[in-house]
Write an enzyme that holds these catalytic residues in place. Sequence first.
Site: not given
Length: 622
Positions: A236, A437
Amino acid sequence: MTFEERARELVAKMTFAEKMAQLKYDAPAIERLGVPAYNWWNEALHGAARNGTATVFPQAIAMAASFNPELMEKVAVAISDEVRAKYNAVRKTGETQIYEGLTCWSPNINIFRDPRWGRGHETYGEDTYLTAVMGTAFIKGLQGDGKYRKTDATLKHYAVHSGPEGVRHGFNVDVSEKDLYETYLWAFKYCIDNAKPSAVMGAYNAVNGEPCCASKTLLEDILRGEFGFDGYVVSDCGAICDINNHHKVTENEAESAALAVNNGCDLNCGTAYQWLKTAAALNLIDEDTVTKSVERLFTARFRLGMFDEDCEYDNIPYDVIECDKHRALNRQMAQEGIVLLKNNGILPLDKSKKIAVIGPNADSVKVLLGNYNGVPSIYNTLLRGIIEESEARVNYAMGCDLCVADKALGDKSREAVACAENSDVVIMCMGLDPSYEGEEGDAYNAEMSGDKPDIELPDLQRKLIEKIVALGKPIIFVNVTGSCINLAYEDKNCDAVIQCFYPGAEGGTALADVIFGKVSPSGRLPVTFYKSTEDLPPFEDYSMKNRTYKFFKGEPLYPFGFGLTYTDIKENWIDENTAIITNTGNYDTNYSVLKYEYIPHKSLCGIKKIFIEKGQTIKVTF
């Protein structure tokens, strides 16, 4: 020669320095060997992302709500068509830039264990089996089944990752072996066994003390050893630097880079691998180890047809992007991802009714798009979809801001009350959006770094709903979120409740199709809808005890797998593998037949999506 043999032959001609440079996501050209520069970073979570116009399909959680793996594969085929078309348009320049390549860092198959996690809407929900079969369908659609790979799919984030976002760079997950294998790794193994994904992306966090992107246990012992994965591993973005900066396992980037490559992380999204030369000079890494990683990467590039002229996907035209066929498919997926949670008979709605559409999400484009998205040139907000389908007047009022009031504009609820009073029925489009969110650092919720503090609607919206309920008008409540929200008040006080996850560019049209009865709703919840934040264990606790429908001891408001239609469906199970499905109502409908086993907890183990006409009986065999 095989792709592997061609890769070995080419890599053997590279110097050690050239090999190390190829382990960076923005790999440079090697002109003397005819190797063009290639940027490995592309996104395709629910459409070709971050590279201009594309068909924006519903967010992953919305597609999971369709419980339709066959449709998911068709969607992924369309996505890979568009990714290829964009690549074909630029490949003759001799290099690719970010978001132009064929290596897609999708799907996200993490388990949505806690509704407070901001990135849960990128996943296929809380169930391992649903996640696995939807992920498998998506991978097959992305990668194709020809001589060459159409695109590469990347399973992420490996492993045991689902928040909290604010501390993800240094967070260590303590997890039992039972939860690790039964929940957090299960879908990874299933997808590897059944779809052969090209790549796996390591997570930011550590698991039981080992940073994921440099974990011998996760990468070498389990992924390549137990699971037999033979593709490449990518970190990542920035995760290798986290090993020294936040996990404090190493002293510097050179040590972190060496640890990661030595344990099987082939490709670095970030800057850490620029220190590999230093690591080599310090004898922290040898050329044979680097060679192995470079060979994996070039096997992938050869398999994608990057060095050949006979790749069957090279002629996919640019005109396929957002074409009529893809838009029709998008509308179908949006329809099937809408979940009807309550209906006292008000739906389907009479088109002649004068409608008030109220709420901050009614005319929002942002809620259509989710995150990791492209840009649709044609789209319909929820409001526009309702207006186009209605035969009577539609009144609109925003009513309130999403979560923070703009005091300069005054009390928006006054207009909403007037709008409702002058209408026959109210459709309230409330909820959250992908910047409330979302991922670490997303705008509205900076304090929580993308996660939600609770599962309640923002106070502004709660006050508006109460004012509209007090008018006594019939209310259809449309909740637009990527996750569970406490809808106990709405369930009690509204005539119908619809869960509309972030539904893509055709979301408004699809919602109108459902509300006015052009199609019967057939979506089911891919997550449990709890009654209260107090039902949830501590967010940072990764134990599955009292989490998800499998282990929750309380009573949910709406359970996993719940979803109503406009007709009456009877299920008669003859044995554990055979069900007789009869439509005794007045509407044709799509319907997902779900098979569960008890081991000893309830666990989904089979999905069949069928279309059943009124009066029809269908035998379904698993």
